[in-house]
Design an enzyme around this catalytic site. Structure first.
Site, PDB file in Angstrom:
ATOM      1  CG  HIS A 139      -2.032   0.865   1.214  1.00 27.83           C
ATOM      2  ND1 HIS A 139      -1.170   2.396   1.774  1.00 27.83           N
ATOM      3  CD2 HIS A 139      -3.130   1.454   1.255  1.00 27.83           C
ATOM      4  CE1 HIS A 139      -2.746   3.218   1.469  1.00 27.83           C
ATOM      5  NE2 HIS A 139      -3.523   2.752   1.624  1.00 27.83           N
ATOM      6  CD  GLN A 219      -6.626  -4.623   4.447  1.00 27.09           C
ATOM      7  OE1 GLN A 219      -7.454  -4.586   4.757  1.00 27.09           O
ATOM      8  NE2 GLN A 219      -6.998  -2.557   4.163  1.00 27.09           N
TER       9      GLN A 219
HETATM   10  N1  7TS Z   1      -1.681  -1.034   5.270  1.00 24.17           N
HETATM   11  C1  7TS Z   1      -2.677  -1.445   4.323  1.00 24.17           C
HETATM   12  C2  7TS Z   1      -2.395  -2.371   3.481  1.00 24.17           C
HETATM   13  C3  7TS Z   1      -4.431  -0.785   4.032  1.00 24.17           C
HETATM   14  O1  7TS Z   1      -4.688  -1.305   3.246  1.00 24.17           O
HETATM   15  C4  7TS Z   1      -3.723   0.979   4.336  1.00 24.17           C
HETATM   16  C5  7TS Z   1      -5.448   1.603   4.376  1.00 24.17           C
HETATM   17  C6  7TS Z   1      -2.771   1.514   5.333  1.00 24.17           C
HETATM   18  C7  7TS Z   1      -1.673   0.825   5.073  1.00 24.17           C
HETATM   19  C8  7TS Z   1      -3.855   2.861   5.465  1.00 24.17           C
HETATM   20  O2  7TS Z   1      -4.165   2.546   7.229  1.00 24.17           O
HETATM   21  P1  7TS Z   1      -4.509   3.914   6.933  1.00 24.17           P
HETATM   22  O3  7TS Z   1      -5.858   3.726   8.862  1.00 24.17           O
HETATM   23  O4  7TS Z   1      -3.121   4.785   7.811  1.00 24.17           O
HETATM   24  O5  7TS Z   1      -5.408   5.359   5.578  1.00 24.17           O
HETATM   25  N2  7TS Z   1      -6.433   0.450   2.965  1.00 24.17           N
HETATM   26  C9  7TS Z   1      -7.441   0.626   2.537  1.00 24.17           C
HETATM   27  C10 7TS Z   1      -7.623   0.195   1.194  1.00 24.17           C
HETATM   28  O6  7TS Z   1      -7.152  -0.630   0.970  1.00 24.17           O
HETATM   29  N3  7TS Z   1      -8.369   0.928   1.395  1.00 24.17           N
HETATM   30  O7  7TS Z   1      -9.420   2.359   2.372  1.00 24.17           O
HETATM   31  C11 7TS Z   1      -7.820   2.415   2.883  1.00 24.17           C
END
Ligand code: 7TS
Length: 425
Positions: A139, A219
């Site tokens: 990501h 995740q």
């Molecule tokens: N890492 C992974 C694997 C993720 O899926 C996400 C967010 C993040 C980091 C970042 O998380 P945050 O809470 O700091 O934003 N993933 C997603 C998604 O798949 N669709 O919307 C957000």
């Protein structure tokens, strides 16, 4: 990546689900909403999960009965708020494998935790010619900070490629992780492919070469029992909002010795011990990394999410999702020509299922499904380099959680079949 030629409806057995989804659905008030005249079928939990009543009430309860700033007031309310905030820290420490609560840093989310590491540890430890290893399925949250750090420090960014089936390709791993590797940063579970990566094995390999390891657990933590000590990782980042908790709260776990050696990330109140105009000393961990007033109410309410998950049981949650993922992949495979990304075997993956259907744009898929009350995500899922490798501009993604059942998958399949009629596929 599979294109299914098998179009034999009725070949998918019913899923043996481990959770009582009827009861669970009742705990989530938003699932009573009507969307475009239909019941809400929420298949976008990889973006953010829905919140049970206990979490919503915990937020209200904090503001009604406990609201005060923490770690500074001497009055009763301030002590109450501080105790509740610190209680969540202890609960998190227990939840991820009984670590020392002082090794648990509250952040705004997984993204901020990874940025904290890149700016603090990265600034202090990465030098010209050092190697940082990531994977092709990261990501942007676990990619952009390392690309920028590598550019700034003239370090080398290497990547572990993926196979056609959406696993990490470890055939040349000894050439990728070498004595020059300073950091391995990899996702525990892919938000696009669903792949669960062999974090423990790769951590051992990286440690043998003297590198440290960060796993992005955004995740994984919501969907399976995670024991960071068993994984052996040095750092582990995740977000509350993907695991029934409020937005605005995340966790960076780090090993004490590493955290203690790292400079602070944000500067201001709370992270200091002594301040003079010409010199400053830092507070102890975890406070050194928690400058300013944190999201107190939401940290406190996160505790209710942890309790809810623990009462269901993380192993049961994982089993439920494997069974439902198997059912979903089986039913999607009945749709001739629909292309599913990532591993086919449910045991090797999570319930984020990306797919494309001929040349129907994923945004059109999502828009059509929305008319039926079905929420999925469409786009590049913050993984543009991975999309290029898959040869896609975007995918549609249905993602599962504890409140989903076969009826939700059946609604998705029926709507996809209608969609094909609509688009003339
Ligand atoms: N890492 C992974 C694997 C993720 O899926 C996400 C967010 C993040 C980091 C970042 O998380 P945050 O809470 O700091 O934003 N993933 C997603 C998604 O798949 N669709 O919307 C957000």
């Amino acid at each position: 990546m599979q294109t299914n030629t098998n179009n034999r409806p009725g070949t998918v057995q019913t899923a043996r689900l481990r959770l009582d989804t009827n009861r669970i659905k009742g705990d989530f008030p938003i699932l009573e909403e009507k969307i475009n005249g239909h019941r809400l079928v929420y298949l976008d939990s990889a973006a953010t999960s829905q919140k049970p009543t206990v979490v919503i009430n915990a937020i209200l309860d904090f503001y009604r009965h406990k609201n005060a700033n923490i770690h500074r007031g001497i009055h009763s309310l301030a002590e109450k708020a501080t105790a509740a905030y610190e209680h969540t820290r202890q609960r998190v420490a227990h939840f991820i494998g009984d670590v020392d609560p002082e090794e648990v840093i509250f952040t705004r989310g997984a993204t901020e935790g990874i940025n904290l590491l890149a700016f603090s540890w990265g600034e202090a430890n990465i030098e010209e010619g050092d190697e940082i290893v990531i994977t092709e399925m990261e990501h942007h949250a676990n990619l952009v900070p390392w690309v920028i750090l590598a550019q700034k420090k003239k370090a080398i960014l290497k990547r572990i490629p993926i196979t056609l089936c959406g696993h990490l390709d470890l055939s040349n791993i000894d050439e990728i992780i070498t004595p020059k590797t300073k950091l391995l940063a990899l996702t525990h579970m892919s938000n696009v492919l669903g792949t669960v990566n062999p974090v423990a094995e790769l951590t051992e390999l990286a440690h043998r070469q003297g590198a440290i390891v960060l796993a992005d657990g955004a995740q994984a933590v919501p969907h399976m029992a995670v024991d960071v000590k068993a994984l052996g990782v040095d750092f582990y980042a995740f977000s509350s909002h993907k695991m029934l908790g409020p937005t605005g709260v995340g966790v960076l776990y780090g090993k004490r010795a590493l955290l203690e050696a790292m400079p602070p990330f944000n500067m201001g109140g709370e992270m200091i011990r002594e301040v003079h105009f010409d010199r400053i000393t830092w507070n102890e961990i975890p406070h050194k990394f928690e400058a300013g007033t944190p999201d107190i109410a939401n940290v406190v309410a996160f505790e209710a999410a942890l309790t809810y998950l623990e009462e269901l049981g993380m192993d049961k949650i994982r089993e439920h999702e494997i069974a439902l993922t198997k059912y979903a992949i089986g039913r999607l495979s009945e749709i001739d020509g629909l292309e599913i990304q990532g591993p086919q075997e449910a045991e090797l993956r999570g319930g984020a299922i990306s797919f494309t259907d001929h040349d129907i744009h994923p945004h059109d898929i999502s828009t059509f499904l929305d008319t039926k009350g079905i929420a999925i995500r469409a786009g590049h899922h913050c993984a543009q380099p991975l999309m290029r490798i898959l040869g896609k501009i975007a995918t549609a993604r249905a993602s599962l959680y504890i409140y989903n059942d076969e009826a939700d998958i059946d609604a998705l399949i029926d709507a996809l079949i209608d969609m094909r009629r609509y688009f003339g596929v």
